[in-house]
Scaffold this active site. Sequence first.
Site, PDB file in Angstrom:
ATOM      1  N   HIS A 197    -106.164  -4.876 -32.966  1.00 59.36           N
ATOM      2  CA  HIS A 197    -105.974  -3.670 -33.777  1.00 59.36           C
ATOM      3  C   HIS A 197    -106.125  -3.999 -35.263  1.00 59.36           C
ATOM      4  O   HIS A 197    -106.738  -3.246 -36.013  1.00 59.36           O
ATOM      5  CB  HIS A 197    -104.614  -3.031 -33.476  1.00 59.36           C
ATOM      6  CG  HIS A 197    -104.457  -2.641 -32.036  1.00 59.36           C
ATOM      7  ND1 HIS A 197    -103.265  -2.233 -31.494  1.00 59.36           N
ATOM      8  CD2 HIS A 197    -105.366  -2.606 -31.015  1.00 59.36           C
ATOM      9  CE1 HIS A 197    -103.444  -1.960 -30.204  1.00 59.36           C
ATOM     10  NE2 HIS A 197    -104.695  -2.192 -29.887  1.00 59.36           N
ATOM     11  N   TYR A 234    -112.768  -4.197 -39.502  1.00 58.79           N
ATOM     12  CA  TYR A 234    -114.108  -3.686 -39.141  1.00 58.79           C
ATOM     13  C   TYR A 234    -114.376  -2.338 -39.815  1.00 58.79           C
ATOM     14  O   TYR A 234    -115.455  -2.115 -40.387  1.00 58.79           O
ATOM     15  CB  TYR A 234    -114.159  -3.580 -37.615  1.00 58.79           C
ATOM     16  CG  TYR A 234    -115.466  -3.096 -37.023  1.00 58.79           C
ATOM     17  CD1 TYR A 234    -116.649  -3.804 -37.205  1.00 58.79           C
ATOM     18  CD2 TYR A 234    -115.492  -1.949 -36.238  1.00 58.79           C
ATOM     19  CE1 TYR A 234    -117.840  -3.368 -36.621  1.00 58.79           C
ATOM     20  CE2 TYR A 234    -116.678  -1.507 -35.648  1.00 58.79           C
ATOM     21  CZ  TYR A 234    -117.845  -2.221 -35.846  1.00 58.79           C
ATOM     22  OH  TYR A 234    -119.008  -1.779 -35.261  1.00 58.79           O
ATOM     23  N   GLU A 252    -102.468  -6.650 -30.739  1.00 60.42           N
ATOM     24  CA  GLU A 252    -102.193  -6.278 -32.128  1.00 60.42           C
ATOM     25  C   GLU A 252    -103.201  -6.956 -33.065  1.00 60.42           C
ATOM     26  O   GLU A 252    -103.606  -6.384 -34.080  1.00 60.42           O
ATOM     27  CB  GLU A 252    -100.764  -6.625 -32.540  1.00 60.42           C
ATOM     28  CG  GLU A 252     -99.646  -6.013 -31.684  1.00 60.42           C
ATOM     29  CD  GLU A 252     -99.685  -4.494 -31.508  1.00 60.42           C
ATOM     30  OE1 GLU A 252    -100.551  -3.824 -32.114  1.00 60.42           O
ATOM     31  OE2 GLU A 252     -98.860  -3.976 -30.747  1.00 60.42           O
TER      32      GLU A 252
HETATM   33 MN    MN Z   1     -98.730  -2.072 -30.276  1.00 61.54          MN
HETATM   34 FE    FE Z   2    -101.201  -1.940 -32.051  1.00 58.22          FE
END
Ligand code: MN
Ligand code: FE
Length: 330
Positions: free
Chosen positions: A107, A113, A104
């Site tokens: 992510h 980014y 996570e």
């Molecule tokens: Mn997830």
């Molecule tokens: Fe995720």
Amino acid sequence: MPIINNDAEHDPNRILPIDYDWAREYYEAGVDNNWVPAEIPMQDDVSQWRGDALSDAERQLVEWNLGFFSTAESLTANNIVLALYEYVTAPECRQYLLRQAYEEAIHTDTFIYCCDSLGFDPDYLYGMYDRVPSIEEKDEFVVDLTRSIDRPGFTLDTDEDVREFLRDLVGFYVIMEGIFFYAGFAMMLGLKRQNKMVGVGQQFEYIMRDESLHVGFGVDLINQIRTENPDAWTAAFGDEVRDLLTEAVELEKLYAHEACPDEILGMSSEQFAEYVEYVADRRFEQLDLPEQYGTDNPFPWMSEQVDLNKEKNFFETQVTEYRSGGSLDW
Ligand code: MN
Ligand code: FE
């Protein structure tokens, strides 16, 4: 060792011998999927974004999905660390939760980014849920499901407590990661199929590959808790879960209609709505609840590429299919 609510007999710092092999397999599959956003070049995306390659509707689609996901990934990470980790006591499950928390973070890093390379104003991106009601509704819907386990002094003493905990797991693993992410995945991968915002699309592919493991782990966790606490998941609770999922499907369809009001990318909001129903039926199957929609998959290329199939075949095929390192050959 019990999967939640450990007793004094078991040492939570001793992972061997492993009781829940599946949790260990998800951990290994996660490691095999390692990636970081900076590996993916963004030059073409930047020139498309600055130029006139995208229609206004396509630009809105990109902005809304980056806005929704940037907040949603953070909500998911916080739920793991601040709500789940304390109660999921089996060490191999905690090891997976740590891995998932790291993913996570990857992510979250992806949206930093993208925001940096495309030159978004952070207030604009991270304030999206404040301005787009269907995004705010999705976020609030899952956060509401976790309020009771968030209260200080919550313990897992009674079946009702375990139900509260299951409600959080359903909210984050099945609804947030398992339904609310999927219209956005289809939109961004649909753009990529037309060679638009290919770098962002590839990052969404990597995220989707991670998320399919997260959903798989969450469902197996839910089902193991049900096995170990047979009186917690009552018929009435099954009905409640069904209603939560169907309500979530309506919210996701609303989001799809608002994010994609006109037919763009050769895909209509009607098809996104069908896709959400199709995905939700897979979730019902995974939870042993009856299918609600019977809708065909309008985007067969999503399951080839994505991996609803791989989710389903996870234990038949073992992890070999995932052993692709940082590359994306499905
Ligand atoms: Mn997830
Ligand atoms: Fe995720």
